[in-house]
Design a protein around this motif. Structure first.
Motif, short mmCIF file in Angstrom:
data_model
loop_
_atom_site.label_atom_id
_atom_site.label_comp_id
_atom_site.label_asym_id
_atom_site.label_seq_id
_atom_site.Cartn_x
_atom_site.Cartn_y
_atom_site.Cartn_z
N TYR A 176 -4.11 -2.05 -2.31
CA TYR A 176 -5.52 -1.75 -2.55
C TYR A 176 -5.73 -1.43 -4.03
O TYR A 176 -4.80 -1.10 -4.76
CB TYR A 176 -6.01 -0.60 -1.67
N GLY A 228 0.79 -1.23 0.00
CA GLY A 228 0.00 0.00 0.00
C GLY A 228 0.82 1.27 0.00
O GLY A 228 0.32 2.34 -0.35
N HIS A 251 -0.19 -0.93 5.97
CA HIS A 251 0.11 -0.55 4.59
C HIS A 251 -0.30 -1.66 3.61
O HIS A 251 0.50 -2.19 2.84
CB HIS A 251 1.59 -0.18 4.43
N HIS A 310 0.35 0.49 -5.70
CA HIS A 310 -0.19 -0.40 -4.65
C HIS A 310 -0.89 -1.62 -5.23
O HIS A 310 -2.07 -1.85 -5.00
CB HIS A 310 -1.14 0.36 -3.73
N ASP A 332 -11.25 3.82 -0.55
CA ASP A 332 -10.58 2.94 -1.52
C ASP A 332 -9.45 2.14 -0.89
O ASP A 332 -9.05 1.10 -1.42
CB ASP A 332 -10.05 3.74 -2.72
N ARG A 333 -8.95 2.57 0.26
CA ARG A 333 -7.90 1.82 0.94
C ARG A 333 -8.44 0.70 1.82
O ARG A 333 -7.78 -0.31 2.02
CB ARG A 333 -7.05 2.76 1.82
N GLN A 334 -9.64 0.87 2.34
CA GLN A 334 -10.13 -0.06 3.36
C GLN A 334 -11.32 -0.89 2.93
O GLN A 334 -11.73 -1.79 3.68
CB GLN A 334 -10.49 0.70 4.63
#
Length: 379
Positions: free
Chosen positions: A215, A175, A212, A180, A354-356
Motif C-alpha cells: 500500500y 504489506g 498483506h 510496503h 491507507d491500507r485498503q
C-alpha cells in the motif's frame, strides 16, 4: 466432503455477484510469464483470441499446450477471471466466464522484468482495436519503485488507459514489509491498483480482514490500492499433466474412497506421492489422517483445483467484474469504470484507510451504476 478439507466458495457466490452477466462481448488481455490453454478457457468453445510471446516473435499458439514451469501463474490468473468452470461442472467459474481473452507472455520461467511488462503493454496498445481489448490485467510487478513522471513502464500503462483500455494491476504482497512498496505499473495514477482482503471464505462482510497487500503512498504521493478483492481462499486450476496434478487427483480419489479401499488405491498409483506410498501399510484411520493433512497443506479442492492466495488473483477478479460492467454498458470509459468501482466499494471496518483504499468491491452495486451511466454531453 470429508472433514479436513475447506469447502471453498466460488468467487461469484462470495461476492454476491449478478449471474446474468459474464463479460460476453468483452476482451481481456493478460500479461504474465506464461500461459496454458486450460479447458476452462477452451471448452466447450475456445475463447482464446490470440497468444503472443513478446520475447519470441516466432512463438505459436501450440506453445499453450505445453505445461512448463512458466505456465502456471498466467493460467491461474486468466482462469480466475474468465474460466467457465468446465472441469468443475461450472462451480468454479470466474465472473467473466463468457469473455474472450488475449494472452501476452512477457517473461521467461517466472521472471518478468520491468522492460518486459512495458513491452507487453505496448503490444496491447498497438493491437487493442484488432482484438477489441477493453481491459488488461497485470498480475506481475516491475523491478523497482519509480515515479510515473519518468518511468517508461508507468508511461506505457498511462498510454493504454488514455487509449480506452482499463488497466487492472496487482498492488503486490509486501504489506508486511518495511515501506510496503507499490511497484509499477500499479503505482501509476491511471492504473486501477487492486489489493487483497481476507473474507475467511465466508459471506459475512463484517468479518472481513486484510490480506498483506502492499500500500501507498507511492513515490509520487499517490494512495494505493484503490479497491480490494479476495486475496486468499481463491479457487484456481492446477496445471494439467504435472506431478502436482497427479498428486491432487490421487488425494481427491482417496478422499472419496471408503476406508477399506485406501491401500488398494495407493497401490494402484505407485510413485505419485512418496509419503502415501510409505504409509500404505498403516491402518486405514492413520492413512485417512495423512490424506486429510495433505489435502489441507496442499490446498487441494479437487483433482483439478486448489485454492491460492496473493493480489495476483485479486486483480483478475476486479478485471472480471469490469468485464461484467462493460457488458452491461459498453459505452463505459476506463475512467468511468474506475470511478464506479471506487464509489460502490465498501470499506472494511477496523482497517486503516491507507491500507485498503476505498475498500472491497461490491459487484451488484457497481453493475447497477454501470447500467445507469451515460457519458457527459458534448459542449
Amino acid at each position: 466432503m470429508r472433514a479436513g478439507r475447506e469447502v471453498i466458495l466460488p468467487a461469484p457466490q462470495r461476492l454476491h455477484a449478478p449471474t446474468d452477466l459474464s463479460g460476453r462481448g468483452v476482451t481481456i488481455a493478460f500479461l504474465d510469464a506464461g500461459f496454458y490453454a486450460h479447458p476452462d478457457l477452451t471448452r466447450p468453445g475456445d475463447r482464446i483470441l490470440a497468444y503472443v510471446d513478446i520475447t519470441n516473435p516466432h512463438a505459436r499458439r501450440e506453445a499453450l499446450e505445453v505445461a512448463d514451469d512458466s505456465a502456471w501463474h498466467g493460467m491461474m490468473t486468466s482462469v480466475v477471471a474468465c474460466g467457465n468452470g468446465f472441469l468443475s461442472g461450472g462451480r468454479y467459474r470466474g465472473l467473466a466466464s463468457g469473455a474472450a481473452v488475449v494472452l501476452v507472455r512477457c517473461g521467461q520461467v517466472r521472471r518478468v522484468t520491468h522492460g518486459d511488462i512495458q513491452r507487453g503493454l505496448d503490444w496491447v496498445y498497438r493491437h487493442r482495436r484488432q482484438y477489441g481489448i477493453r481491459i488488461v490485467n497485470v498480475s506481475v510487478g516491475g523491478d523497482y519503485e519509480a515515479s510515473y513522471h519518468h518511468d517508461a513502464l508507468s508511461r506505457a500503462a498511462e498510454r493504454v488507459v488514455r487509449a480506452g483500455v482499463l488497466v487492472c494491476a496487482a498492488v503486490g504482497n509486501a504489506g508486511h514489509l518495511p515501506g510496503h512498496p507499490v511497484l509499477p505499473p500499479a503505482s501509476a495514477p491511471g492504473v486501477l491498483a487492486v489489493g487483497g482482503h481476507d473474507d475467511k471464505n465466508q459471506l459475512a462482510f463484517e468479518d472481513y480482514d486484510m490480506y498483506h497487500s502492499s500500500y501507498g503512498p507511492t513515490i509520487d504521493g499517490l494512495q494505493k490500492p484503490e479497491v480490494l478483492a479476495p486475496g486468499i481462499w481463491v479457487a484456481a486450476p492446477i496445471l494439467p499433466g504435472t506431478p502436482t496434478a497427479a498428486q491432487a487427483h490421487l488425494l481427491h480419489a482417496l478422499s472419496e474412497a471408503p476406508a477399506a479401499a485406501l491401500r488398494e488405491v495407493i497401490a494402484a498409483h505407485p510413485g505419485v506421492d512418496p509419503a502415501l506410498d510409505a504409509a500404505r501399510h498403516l491402518e486405514p484411520p492413520l492413512i485417512r489422517q495423512l490424506i486429510e493433512a495433505r489435502l489441507r497443506d496442499d490446498k487441494v479442492i479437487s483433482g483439478h483445483y486448489k485454492h491460492v492466495d496473493g493480489t495476483s488473483f485479486a486483480a483478475p477478479i476486479v478485471a472480471s467484474l469490469a468485464a461484467q460492467m462493460l457488458e452491461a454498458n459498453p459505452a463505459l470509459t476506463p475512467q468511468a469504470v474506475r470511478r464506479i468501482l471506487i464509489r460502490t466499494a465498501r470499506r472494511l471496518p477496523h482497517v486503516p484507510v491507507d491500507r485498503q483504499g476505498w475498500g472491497g468491491i461490491s459487484p451488484a452495486a457497481a453493475i447497477e451504476e454501470a447500467r445507469a451511466w451515460r457519458p457527459a454531453p458534448a459542449n
